[in-house]
Design an enzyme around this catalytic site. Structure first.
Site, PDB file in Angstrom:
ATOM      1  N   CYS A 538       8.586   6.793   1.737  1.00 45.24           N
ATOM      2  CA  CYS A 538       9.390   5.891   0.904  1.00 45.24           C
ATOM      3  C   CYS A 538       9.325   6.310  -0.561  1.00 45.24           C
ATOM      4  CB  CYS A 538       8.898   4.461   1.075  1.00 45.24           C
ATOM      5  SG  CYS A 538       9.821   3.240   0.136  1.00 45.24           S
ATOM      6  N   CYS A 715       5.839  -0.261   3.517  1.00 41.93           N
ATOM      7  CA  CYS A 715       6.545  -0.192   2.239  1.00 41.93           C
ATOM      8  C   CYS A 715       7.873  -0.924   2.333  1.00 41.93           C
ATOM      9  CB  CYS A 715       6.769   1.269   1.869  1.00 41.93           C
ATOM     10  SG  CYS A 715       7.677   1.512   0.352  1.00 41.93           S
TER      11      CYS A 715
END
Length: 1084
Positions: A538, A715
């Protein structure tokens, strides 16, 4: 005028007599007497008025002929009746002008037909008829500045509120704000001329405050706390433009170019400025000396014959500073330079700054003006001297320097003999050298534009406050992921944070990008039996790659003037991560937040390394027969030169990632995938802060508009159970669930196996205390359809899972469900087995008994090892999962301490220096061994072989101990396997293949699962000389007896992925026996 009055009253008197005669005929004598008395009174009134007018006429003629003489002094004021007369005369367009300089005695006369002083262009622009220099006139000529300042000073003293003071300042410049205030030049790296102003101005105005010549540059002024451009035009001999012979003056306060350069060739000029035997003349002289040197230059004979006129124009994007400059600079329009130097501008600006309570560095602006004038006049003097002294001797040149014409320091007159060569060069050479330097003259120290990632938590909010304290231009960005509940809550806090303080906010929807770049690759990793890290993915793909694309598109829309779209990207990206960047780039804002933690490179060692490489390449050719030596040398050369990297080489600056001050909350684990070029664009304001400091700051300032819950889990998803998320995407329909049931019934065996149906997963949904998923099918229906249609056919999800007990050598369960666990995991496996045996516990009589304690349901089960075998004939994946209750056995020591690494990515793009040094030590030890063995083998025979070995062992025990402590094939390194864990010491052994190595940790780990990412570190210390020393023994510096008390920093070197675990021979034999007992083939 008096004649007019005379005739007027005379005719009026005759008219009155005529009327009286008429009345005399008609009226009686009584009325005639009254009218006669009235006419006589009017006659006496006329006479008195006529006498008074003659008296004033006499006085006016007397005033024109008289001359007032008095001694000249700044402090002495002119008498009151003359001042009052001046005020009345200024209305009639009179002014004090002509002065005769005779022993400092001024004789003042009055002149007609001169421009009014109240206009802006009133400052000595009209003195074209003067033949002599008006050195005495400067207090009267600059009287308007003093009067305006006194008015402002008196009016603002009565105001107490700061807001009212600023409103007063804006009212004084209301017309200026409407006409002249327009956006600044975007490309601040270059100066610009007044022709560029038309591009941004609606009208045809080519100046801001005062009109300047066409070829004058607007240059950036450093260290003023705001963006400020200033143009200074100095004209000599009444020319409208600057003389072509005088070239542009160097920029003031530039680090690369010395501000006192008087000759254009800087290399030769430095030799003339030797002071105190070693020290060179400083770049910036004291202000008092500089003003005195300017006045001395203006008092030269050839300068007295000429006019020097100055005009100053300035611009700032800060409206308050712009209005403040207007009050001061509006009078400095075509003013004499001598009179300008006698005005005490620094004191005036300091008083006004205190009045309005401003924070601008006004003293530095005035220093800039004086230094520009100083450099201009010095260059003019030298240009004039060059024309006269082309064939000048060395003695004459020394006299020129010693007579305070070029160097204004009288005490230091030590000048070198290399002089005449500088003047003999052609002018073309000087022009080429100056043009090359002008490209790098503008070093900007502007406040950078920063794109800040605001998440709604404490850390990102604290980072925003720290950036705003430093007066950076910040635009906030929020990543909105609508599929997660945590982002829905955070967006409320983000909007409140930006609304209260009027901050910029951009919301970016990342549903599709997160699905394509993070979620789908993560599911592919799990399908192959590997354990990925979606947080690192991410950061790399969304928070950097995708974020840069969004920034460029937003900035194009934001800065689009007329039809021209000018792209000006942000300078840096800031986050609320707990990390630190060490760099030698002094202009990088990270040095503000890490207390200038940078170290200079060593130049001497670079040359030695190159020579050593050539020597070692020769030794490799000579020592081909020795296998051990070939192995070590090949590794050293491979990691120095042959590693393939896509990073650009930048020898000037380095950017290194360090662990933050808060080691518990350190987040360098998630940033280890970035290279040094990507790290150069990041700012981490929380590098020296801890979590306690952040919360303390929020409590002291009563800041509560943030999300108090700490973000955990995936995330941008938040807290989520990974097994349930995998079921959502991998289990397609209800028909697949029925098939899984039928397959499990066929697999069922009576010995050591209990049947399990997939009804267990459906019954769990009916519980009230069950944890809810953050991802629902309703919210992600489009993504689920896309995943099932495009990606599931590419995956092979036909699993056959074997849950094997290593302690009892039995099989606990066989199913076709999705059991994709990480090594060392215990929560999901134990819950699965407890629910299995509690629900499906069968009594001998056939009755079910729930919640009965047994061997399986009363222990915690841990995944030790897993192995996947693909059967190509049946297209099945055999997933062997080995479990244990006693994870601290000696049987599992090797599997918990050793693993194999691949895809090693160094942040610098090459092998770090701390590991290279270890190669050098091992090579030296091996060379000593060779010499000893070669010398001893000469005298060896079969008879003396045993005797010689006994002597060698007894005599060289000390040398063997040194070699045992540092083996030649292993290097020390420090490792963090998970973000929440501490940094551990380990040994690494590089293989001959590229980007592979073997790792051995000293302390036992919870487990190494394939696909997992490991970060690599190395500790170091900064000594008093700002030298970095990498250390391996931490106990030496963590000890309480340590007197130096050096703080230990951890340098993040890079990252690597685990390819597989290390199976011990004993554990392998144990697993092999289990397969033979339960008729399970390892070849499947």
């Amino acid at each position: 005028m008096l004649i007019f009055f005379f005739f007027f009253f005379f005719f009026k008197y005759i008219y009155n007599i005529f009327i009286l005669t008429c009345f005399y005929i008609t009226l009686s004598s009584y009325y005639f007497i009254i009218s006669f008395i009235f006419s006589t009174l009017m006659f006496f009134y006329f006479c008195t008025f006529y006498v008074i007018s003659l008296f004033f006429l006499y006085i006016s003629s007397f005033c024109k002929s008289i001359k007032v003489t008095q001694l000249y002094d700044k402090k002495i004021k002119i008498k009151s009746f003359i001042n009052n007369y001046l005020v009345s005369c200024r209305k009639k367009k009179y002014i004090y002008n002509n002065v005769d300089d005779k022993s400092n005695i001024g004789t003042f006369n009055l002149y007609h037909n001169i421009r009014d002083n109240n206009n802006n262009n009133n400052n000595n622009d009209n003195n074209n008829n003067l033949k002599k220099r008006d050195d005495v006139l400067f207090p009267l000529c600059n009287k308007n500045i003093i009067n305006d300042v006194q008015k402002i000073y008196d009016e603002v003293n009565n105001i107490k509120d700061k807001e009212q003071k600023i409103n007063y300042l804006m009212e004084q410049c209301s017309s200026l704000c409407k006409e002249n205030y327009f956006p600044p030049i975007l490309n601040l790296n270059k100066a610009y001329r007044n022709k560029r102003i038309d591009e941004f101005n609606k009208g045809n105005k080519n100046f801001y405050i005062n009109e300047v010549g066409k070829n004058i540059w607007y240059k950036y002024v450093n260290r003023c706390d705001e963006i400020l451009f200033m143009a200074i035009d100095i004209q000599i001999d009444e020319d409208e433009q600057r003389n072509n012979s005088i070239k542009d003056v160097h920029d003031v306060h530039d680090d690369n170019i010395k501000t006192c350069t008087l000759i254009k060739d800087d290399k030769h000029f430095e030799k003339y400025k030797d002071i105190h035997n070693d020290n060179i003349l400083k770049n910036i002289l004291p202000l008092d000396k500089k003003i005195d040197s300017i006045k001395n230059m203006l008092n030269h004979k050839y300068m007295k014959k000429k006019k020097c006129i100055i005009t100053i124009d300035a611009y700032s994007n800060n409206l308050i500073l712009y209005c403040f400059l207007y009050l001061i600079l509006k009078h400095i329009n075509k003013m004499y330079l001598y009179s300008f130097m006698n005005i005490q501008i620094k004191e005036i600006t300091a008083k006004l700054k205190e009045l309005f309570d401003l924070h601008f560095n006004v003293h530095h602006i005035i220093d800039y003006i004086h230094e520009y004038i100083y450099n201009f006049l010095m260059s003019y003097h030298i240009k004039r001297k060059k024309n006269k002294s082309k064939n000048m001797k060395e003695k004459d040149i020394k006299n020129v320097f010693a007579n305070n014409i070029i160097i204004s320091d009288e005490e230091n007159k030590h000048i070198s003999k290399e002089s005449s060569d500088m003047y003999k060069k052609k002018t073309t050479i000087t022009t080429t050298t100056t043009t090359k330097k002008k490209k790098n003259t503008m070093k900007l120290f502007t406040y950078p534009r920063i794109a800040h990632m605001l998440s709604g938590g404490v850390d990102s909010l604290m980072a925003l406050h720290l950036l705003e304290r430093k007066k950076f231009y910040v635009d906030n960005y929020f990543f909105n992921f609508t599929n997660a509940d945590c982002s829905k809550n955070d967006i409320k806090y983000v909007k409140d944070i930006c609304k209260n303080n009027k901050r910029n906010l951009f919301i970016i929807n990342i549903n599709d990008e997160y699905f394509d770049e993070v979620l789908v690759p993560m599911l592919f990793f799990y399908a192959d039996g590997k354990v990925p890290n979606p947080d690192i993915m991410c950061n790399q793909k969304i928070k950097y790659n995708f974020f840069l694309k969004v920034i460029k598109s937003i900035y194009k829309q934001k800065w689009n003037y007329r039809t021209k779209s000018k792209l000006c990207n942000y300078d840096f990206i800031s986050t609320g991560h707990y990390a630190m960047i060490r760099t030698n780039d002094k202009n990088n804002p990270n040095n503000i937040f890490n207390n200038n933690l940078f170290i200079k490179k060593k130049k001497k060692k670079i040359k030695n390394i190159k020579n050593k490489k050539n020597i070692k390449n020769k030794n490799n050719i000579k020592n081909k027969n020795n296998n051990n030596n070939i192995y070590t040398y090949n590794i050293y050369n491979l990691h120095n030169d042959n590693i393939k990297t896509n990073y650009k080489k930048n020898n000037k600056y380095f950017y290194k990632l360090l662990v933050s001050n808060d080691k518990k909350k350190d987040q360098t684990f998630f940033l280890s995938s970035f290279n040094h070029i990507q790290l150069s664009k990041f700012i981490f304001p929380l590098s020296l802060y801890t979590k306690k400091d952040v919360k303390k700051y929020m409590n002291e300032n009563n800041i509560n508009n943030y999300n108090h819950k700490e973000t955990k889990g995936l995330c941008l998803f938040g807290n989520i159970d990974m097994q349930t998320l995998l079921h959502k995407y991998f289990v397609n329909t209800e028909k697949d669930d029925i098939k899984n049931k039928q397959n499990e019934d066929n697999i069922f065996k009576e010995n050591n196996i209990l049947n399990l149906n997939n009804n267990f997963n459906q019954n769990e949904k009916k519980k009230k205390k069950e944890k809810k998923l953050l991802v629902d099918i309703t919210t992600t229906s489009s993504h689920l359809k896309k995943f099932r249609e495009t990606f599931i056919p590419k995956m092979n999800l036909h699993y056959k899972n074997y849950l094997i007990n290593l302690d009892d050598q039995t099989i606990l369960d066989i199913n076709s469900d999705i059991h994709l666990y990480a090594i060392g995991q215990h929560k999901n496996v134990t819950n699965y087995l407890h629910n299995l045996y509690n629900k499906k516990m069968i009594n001998i009589n056939g009755y079910k008994k729930k919640h009965v304690k047994n061997v399986i349901s009363s222990f915690q089960w841990i995944v030790v090892y897993k192995k996947i075998k693909r059967d190509m004939s049946t297209n099945l994946i055999h997933n062997f999962i080995y479990l244990t209750k006693n994870y601290d056995q000696d049987l599992f020591t090797h599997i918990r301490t050793k693993c194999k690494l691949h895809n090693i990515k160094w942040i610098e793009g090459k092998l770090p220096a701390c590991i290279k040094k270890q190669f050098k030590k091992y090579n030296k030890i091996n060379k000593k061994k060779k010499k000893i063995n070669n010398n001893n083998n000469k005298y060896k025979t079969n008879e003396t072989f045993h005797v010689y070995n006994n002597i060698q062992e007894s005599g060289k025990k000390k040398k063997k101990k040194k070699v045992k402590n540092i083996p030649h094939d292993e290097k020390t390194i420090f490792v963090k396997i998970r973000n929440s864990e501490q940094i551990k010491k380990a040994k690494i052994k590089f293989s001959l293949s590229n980007n592979t190595a073997y790792l051995k940790v000293k302390q036992k780990d919870t487990g190494f699962s394939p696909g997992q990412i490991i970060t690599l570190y190395f500790p170091f210390i900064i000594k008093k000389n700002n030298k970095v020393t990498y250390i391996t023994n931490l106990n030496k510096y963590n000890n309480l007896i340590n007197t130096n008390k050096n703080t230990i920093y951890y340098h993040c070197l890079g990252s690597a992925t685990i390819s597989n675990q290390f199976l011990d021979y004993n554990l392998y034999q144990h697993i092999k026996n289990i397969h033979q007992i339960n008729d399970l083939n390892m070849s499947k």
